[in-house]
Design an enzyme around this catalytic site. Structure first.
Site, PDB file in Angstrom:
ATOM      1  N   ARG B   8      55.633  59.972  48.781  1.00  0.00           N
ATOM      2  CA  ARG B   8      54.663  59.664  47.714  1.00  0.00           C
ATOM      3  C   ARG B   8      55.132  58.478  46.872  1.00  0.00           C
ATOM      4  O   ARG B   8      54.338  57.679  46.394  1.00  0.00           O
ATOM      5  CB  ARG B   8      54.412  60.889  46.824  1.00  0.00           C
ATOM      6  CG  ARG B   8      55.654  61.388  46.110  1.00  0.00           C
ATOM      7  CD  ARG B   8      55.314  62.462  45.076  1.00  0.00           C
ATOM      8  NE  ARG B   8      56.541  63.097  44.603  1.00  0.00           N
ATOM      9  CZ  ARG B   8      56.664  63.688  43.429  1.00  0.00           C
ATOM     10  NH1 ARG B   8      55.653  63.741  42.595  1.00  0.00           N
ATOM     11  NH2 ARG B   8      57.801  64.264  43.069  1.00  0.00           N
ATOM     12  N   GLU B  56      37.424  66.814  42.699  1.00  0.00           N
ATOM     13  CA  GLU B  56      37.752  66.194  43.982  1.00  0.00           C
ATOM     14  C   GLU B  56      36.524  65.905  44.840  1.00  0.00           C
ATOM     15  O   GLU B  56      36.495  64.935  45.591  1.00  0.00           O
ATOM     16  CB  GLU B  56      38.731  67.089  44.764  1.00  0.00           C
ATOM     17  CG  GLU B  56      40.091  67.265  44.088  1.00  0.00           C
ATOM     18  CD  GLU B  56      40.067  68.269  42.933  1.00  0.00           C
ATOM     19  OE1 GLU B  56      39.069  69.005  42.775  1.00  0.00           O
ATOM     20  OE2 GLU B  56      41.055  68.318  42.185  1.00  0.00           O
ATOM     21  N   ARG B 165      56.208  65.610  48.454  1.00  0.00           N
ATOM     22  CA  ARG B 165      56.810  65.506  47.135  1.00  0.00           C
ATOM     23  C   ARG B 165      58.323  65.302  47.242  1.00  0.00           C
ATOM     24  O   ARG B 165      58.940  64.644  46.393  1.00  0.00           O
ATOM     25  CB  ARG B 165      56.514  66.817  46.389  1.00  0.00           C
ATOM     26  CG  ARG B 165      57.258  66.983  45.100  1.00  0.00           C
ATOM     27  CD  ARG B 165      56.757  68.226  44.356  1.00  0.00           C
ATOM     28  NE  ARG B 165      57.470  68.375  43.102  1.00  0.00           N
ATOM     29  CZ  ARG B 165      58.463  69.257  42.901  1.00  0.00           C
ATOM     30  NH1 ARG B 165      58.826  70.086  43.870  1.00  0.00           N
ATOM     31  NH2 ARG B 165      59.059  69.334  41.730  1.00  0.00           N
TER      32      ARG B 165
END
Lengths: 276, 314
Positions: B8, B56, B165
């Site tokens: 990310r 979203e 992550r």
């Protein structure tokens, strides 16, 4: 076009809708007929478009968020010259261009593929945002159904359009009061409509969706509103123009047979004669 | 391999470079820009960043609309919300009309860690892979992520990029070349092949090393491009070994393991063991502890290679 010509065109578009639904043997006449006057005003007066150049970057965009009313869009596009009228008779048939719901990849003039309710409205927001980013002056129009308002995505988009101050976006709400399982009040009431939209930050214009002059004035007013999007809440009659389809839930998603179509077309032709 | 970077993180940096190069790049986020690392783009190009709020579905639809007007939108959120909450928007508004939207999802897999199962996408690749017109990329480190982001921007049509992550070892150097639809052979062996992507590539390399110590020689294939899948490379590799193991931080149903099984079944049947989540959700915990608990480790891969080879009768 003047008002009389627009009325004649709306009548022609209604005839086209009935005509194309017969060989298709399925499709949605009710919500197509209720929107015929709205699309006529958009395509034959209001929108800046070039039928011979459907991807013209400066064009106004139209998104049929209530995608099941595809017949009215196809009729307007064919009458405007985006494709030959004969194509209308291939509606919903295998291997033909006109899909059951609007398909932007295959149909000239369709600005967005729609059919799953609520989704087209967000795409219209995206088009309006792109216009703002690029400093272009094109306008974006989205037609929603009143049953469609039960989709949560509509309100996400409504909130975003006001947040981003999309004054280049005009929504038109086709309030025909009926959906598949009954009246909108029975199935999922959306009242009070004007209050809801005002509370979401929209400029609201209420009008009769079959009154050509009112529609012309409504779009004019939307042009003058700055800093927020406008919605035309258009009261309509589902099945408008075909007496036995008017306000009848059963004509949401059923095509007329040849006999019923002939009866409908006869009345529409008579109306056309009266218009002169 | 001391250097580490979360995919990310590499995405956030790639976006800045891409934004400088191409004025049509637009970034959308759903109130997670600090986590997805699009915040830096937002700061650098505020006029091309749209925070869509926690919505979203509208974000995906808006991205579709932007794409119809010549923009190249990157829509970012966590993988769970991108592919789950907004699935049908991706299907009908993006994939069906083949619009040029890049769905750049972070926080995929169980290495999300402490947030637990609701936030750990373990089925996102399966969902995206099933969609016609969709390209699916699962990069293994920061270098590959950067290249995947640039490749996605260049590609005409929808792309799903799966990122995480967790900080991962940097595997590739500047000479590395990523291409959509191409797998990379990272190590060549004669006995078995491990086909991995994402988090599992570095672990597969460690497993291959451990197996080499035991005299088992293993090919490692990095299959970042899950769709289109590089059938040709896998078939060539399969012809040179006796068994195959797949390794993914994803359910073994529908993702990389399935893609490999499909190709092997059709092109060159071989014993196969699929390492991944065995039809289960994750849970809260520290990322490396979860990898351990769910069998996404070097030790498990070593074992899986031996199992696969024993099925091959050697």
């Amino acid at each position: 076009m003047n008002v009389i010509d627009l009325k004649r065109m709306a009548n022609q578009i209604r005839q086209d809708i009935i005509t194309m639904l017969v060989p298709a043997k399925s499709g949605h006449p009710g919500g197509s007929l209720s929107a015929a006057d709205i699309l006529t005003v958009l395509y034959f007066q209001e929108m800046r478009i070039r039928p011979d150049e459907p991807h013209w970057e400066e064009r106004d965009r139209f998104v049929l968020s209530k995608g099941h009313a595809a017949p009215v869009l196809y009729a307007a596009l064919a009458e405007k010259g985006y494709f030959p009228k004969e194509e209308l008779l291939g509606l919903r048939q295998t291997g033909r261009m006109l899909q059951g719901h609007p398909d932007m990849k295959g149909i000239p003039g369709v600005d967005m593929s729609t059919g799953s309710l609520g989704q087209g409205f967000s795409a219209a927001n995206g088009m309006a945002l792109a216009g703002k980013m690029d400093g272009k002056d094109y306008r974006v129009y989205a037609l929603l159904g009143d049953g469609e308002l039960a989709e949560g995505q509509v309100w996400e988009a409504a909130m975003a359009a006001a947040h981003f101050k999309l004054d280049n976006l005009t929504a038109i709400l086709d309030v025909n009061g009926l959906q598949i399982d009954g009246t909108t009040d029975e199935v999922m009431s959306s009242a009070p409509l004007p209050d809801k939209w005002r509370a979401f930050g929209w400029h609201v214009i209420e009008l009769d969706g079959h009154d050509i002059e009112a529609l012309l004035k409504g779009f004019d007013e939307a042009h003058r509103v700055k800093g927020r999007p406008t919605i035309l809440i258009a009261k309509t009659v589902k099945g408008k123009g075909v007496s036995f389809m008017e306000n009848a839930v059963g004509w949401h998603g059923n095509a007329p047979n040849a006999e019923q179509a002939e009866q409908a077309l006869k009345a529409l032709r008579e109306e056309a004669v009266q218009l002169g | 391999m001391a250097e580490k970077q979360a995919t990310r993180e590499a995405y956030g940096k790639a976006l800045i470079a891409l934004g400088a190069e191409n004025p049509n790049i637009v970034v959308l986020d759903a109130d997670l820009s600090k986590s997805t690392k699009t915040a830096e783009f937002a700061k650098t190009y505020p006029e091309r960043f749209l925070n869509m709020g926690i919505a979203e579905q509208n974000m995906m639809g808006t991205a579709a609309g932007l794409a119809t007007s010549g923009k190249i939108p990157f829509a970012s959120t966590f993988a769970v919300f991108a592919t789950g909450r907004a699935f049908e928007q991706i299907r009908n508004s993006i994939a069906y009309p083949k619009l040029n939207v890049k769905i750049a999802a972070t926080h995929a897999g169980i290495t999300v860690g402490e947030d637990g199962a609701t936030h750990q996408a373990i089925e996102d690749v399966a969902i995206m892979r099933a969609l016609p017109n969709m390209t699916v990329l699962v990069p293994a480190d920061g270098v590959e992520t950067r290249q995947a982001i640039f490749a996605a921007a260049k590609h005409q049509g929808p792309v799903y990029i799966r990122m995480g992550r967790l900080e991962l070892p940097v595997l590739f150097d500047k000479n590395y070349h990523f291409e959509i639809g191409k797998a990379n052979i990272l190590r060549k062996g004669r006995d078995a092949a491990i086909v991995a992507n994402g988090v599992m590539v570095a672990i597969a390399m460690e497993a291959a090393e451990a197996l080499a110590q035991e005299g088992i020689s293993v090919t490692v294939v990095n299959a970042a491009s899950v769709k289109p899948f590089d059938r040709e490379t896998l078939t060539l590799v399969a012809k040179e070994v006796k068994a195959v193991v797949t390794a993914e931080e994803h359910t073994v149903i529908g993702g990389l393991g399935s893609a490999v099984a499909e190709v092997l079944a059709e092109e060159w049947p071989l014993p196969l063991v699929r390492v991944g989540l065995q039809d289960t959700f994750g849970e809260s915990g520290r990322p490396y502890e979860l990898l351990e608990k769910y069998g996404l480790t070097k030790e498990r891969l070593v074992e899986a290679v031996k199992q696969a080879l024993s099925k091959a009768g050697s």
